[in-house]
Scaffold this active site. Structure first.
Site, PDB file in Angstrom:
ATOM      1  N   CYS A   3       0.860  -1.192   0.000  1.00  0.00           N
ATOM      2  CA  CYS A   3       0.000   0.000   0.000  1.00  0.00           C
ATOM      3  C   CYS A   3       0.891   1.235   0.000  1.00  0.00           C
ATOM      4  CB  CYS A   3      -0.985  -0.030   1.167  1.00  0.00           C
ATOM      5  SG  CYS A   3      -0.231  -0.041   2.804  1.00  0.00           S
ATOM      6  N   ASN A   6       2.247   1.362   4.418  1.00  0.00           N
ATOM      7  CA  ASN A   6       2.538   0.060   5.071  1.00  0.00           C
ATOM      8  C   ASN A   6       2.207   0.096   6.563  1.00  0.00           C
ATOM      9  OD1 ASN A   6       5.405  -2.165   5.589  1.00  0.00           O
ATOM     10  ND2 ASN A   6       3.306  -2.708   5.143  1.00  0.00           N
ATOM     11  N   CYS A   8      -1.561   0.663   7.388  1.00  0.00           N
ATOM     12  CA  CYS A   8      -3.007   0.378   7.511  1.00  0.00           C
ATOM     13  C   CYS A   8      -3.424  -0.859   6.718  1.00  0.00           C
ATOM     14  CB  CYS A   8      -3.835   1.577   7.049  1.00  0.00           C
ATOM     15  SG  CYS A   8      -3.574   3.077   8.026  1.00  0.00           S
ATOM     16  N   ARG A   9      -3.426  -0.764   5.386  1.00  0.00           N
ATOM     17  CA  ARG A   9      -3.997  -1.828   4.561  1.00  0.00           C
ATOM     18  C   ARG A   9      -3.075  -3.027   4.383  1.00  0.00           C
ATOM     19  NH1 ARG A   9      -5.214   2.175  -0.276  1.00  0.00           N
ATOM     20  NH2 ARG A   9      -3.344   3.058   0.697  1.00  0.00           N
ATOM     21  N   SER A  10      -1.827  -2.797   3.926  1.00  0.00           N
ATOM     22  CA  SER A  10      -0.978  -3.967   3.613  1.00  0.00           C
ATOM     23  C   SER A  10      -0.588  -4.789   4.847  1.00  0.00           C
ATOM     24  CB  SER A  10       0.245  -3.565   2.770  1.00  0.00           C
ATOM     25  OG  SER A  10       1.037  -2.614   3.422  1.00  0.00           O
ATOM     26  N   ASP A 117      -8.290   3.785   1.096  1.00  0.00           N
ATOM     27  CA  ASP A 117      -7.322   4.176   2.112  1.00  0.00           C
ATOM     28  C   ASP A 117      -8.089   4.583   3.374  1.00  0.00           C
ATOM     29  OD1 ASP A 117      -5.452   5.363   3.711  1.00  0.00           O
ATOM     30  OD2 ASP A 117      -4.558   6.576   2.120  1.00  0.00           O
TER      31      ASP A 117
HETATM   32  P1  4NP Z   1      -1.858   2.715   4.116  1.00  0.00           P
HETATM   33  O1  4NP Z   1      -2.527   4.046   4.696  1.00  0.00           O
HETATM   34  O2  4NP Z   1      -1.278   3.102   2.773  1.00  0.00           O
HETATM   35  O3  4NP Z   1      -3.004   1.769   4.015  1.00  0.00           O
HETATM   36  O4  4NP Z   1      -0.801   2.308   5.120  1.00  0.00           O
HETATM   37  C1  4NP Z   1      -1.854   5.260   4.802  1.00  0.00           C
HETATM   38  C2  4NP Z   1      -1.038   5.502   5.877  1.00  0.00           C
HETATM   39  C3  4NP Z   1      -0.399   6.724   5.992  1.00  0.00           C
HETATM   40  C4  4NP Z   1      -0.590   7.685   5.026  1.00  0.00           C
HETATM   41  C5  4NP Z   1      -1.392   7.439   3.945  1.00  0.00           C
HETATM   42  C6  4NP Z   1      -2.023   6.220   3.824  1.00  0.00           C
HETATM   43  N1  4NP Z   1       0.055   8.946   5.160  1.00  0.00           N
HETATM   44  O5  4NP Z   1      -0.222   9.825   4.328  1.00  0.00           O
HETATM   45  O6  4NP Z   1       0.859   9.144   6.063  1.00  0.00           O
END
Ligand code: 4NP
Length: 147
Positions: A3, A6, A8-10, A117
């Protein structure tokens, strides 16, 4: 499983897929295309929803996707189209490109393309992401086991 952050989703996708496949045969990992959260534990909201389902994410630490991941892994699943494009931009050849898949393409449901997201959403966003990933990881695990 890849993602953006790294966190939340992955990490959820990694934990869920690991729970569906034998550890001694499959090496499953996750990474982010961004570098904002390197070294961090998964987001507490991902840890909490996974824990509710009996999956422990607390040993995971965020890392950034690296070009050598194309050599390490047979399949690279991107959580959304933006992550997909970021990974493809790092590909060195057509073999690398062929390894990258948009994870929800494994569901035969053209109405949903991206795992949303959930970073700026509340608890419900994480529940939704968990359900989507649980469904698609069941499909992926079945494919990998029968291959
Ligand atoms: P992820 O979510 O890609 O599912 O881990 C996010 C975590 C942090 C951010 C964006 C998306 N950020 O902008 O910091």
């Amino acid at each position: 499983m890849v993602c953006l952050g790294n966190i939340c989703r992955s990490p959820l996708a990694e934990g869920i897929l690991k729970s569906k496949l034998p550890k001694n045969i499959f090496f499953i990992d996750s990474a982010g295309t961004g570098n904002y959260h390197i070294g961090e534990q998964p987001d507490n909201r991902s840890i909490t929803i996974a824990k509710k389902k009996g999956i422990d994410l607390t040993d995971q630490r965020a890392r950034q996707f690296v070009t050598s991941d194309f050599d390490t892994f047979d399949y690279i699943y991107a959580m959304d189209s933006s992550n997909f494009n970021n990974i493809i931009n790092l590909a060195r050849n057509t073999e690398d490109v062929a390894k990258v898949k948009l994870i929800l393409d494994e569901l035969n449901d053209s109405s949903i393309v991206d795992v949303p997201d959930p970073y700026f959403s509340g608890k419900q966003g994480f529940e939704n992401v968990y359900q989507l990933l649980d469904n698609v990881c069941t499909v992926i695990a079945n494919k990998l086991i029968t291959n």
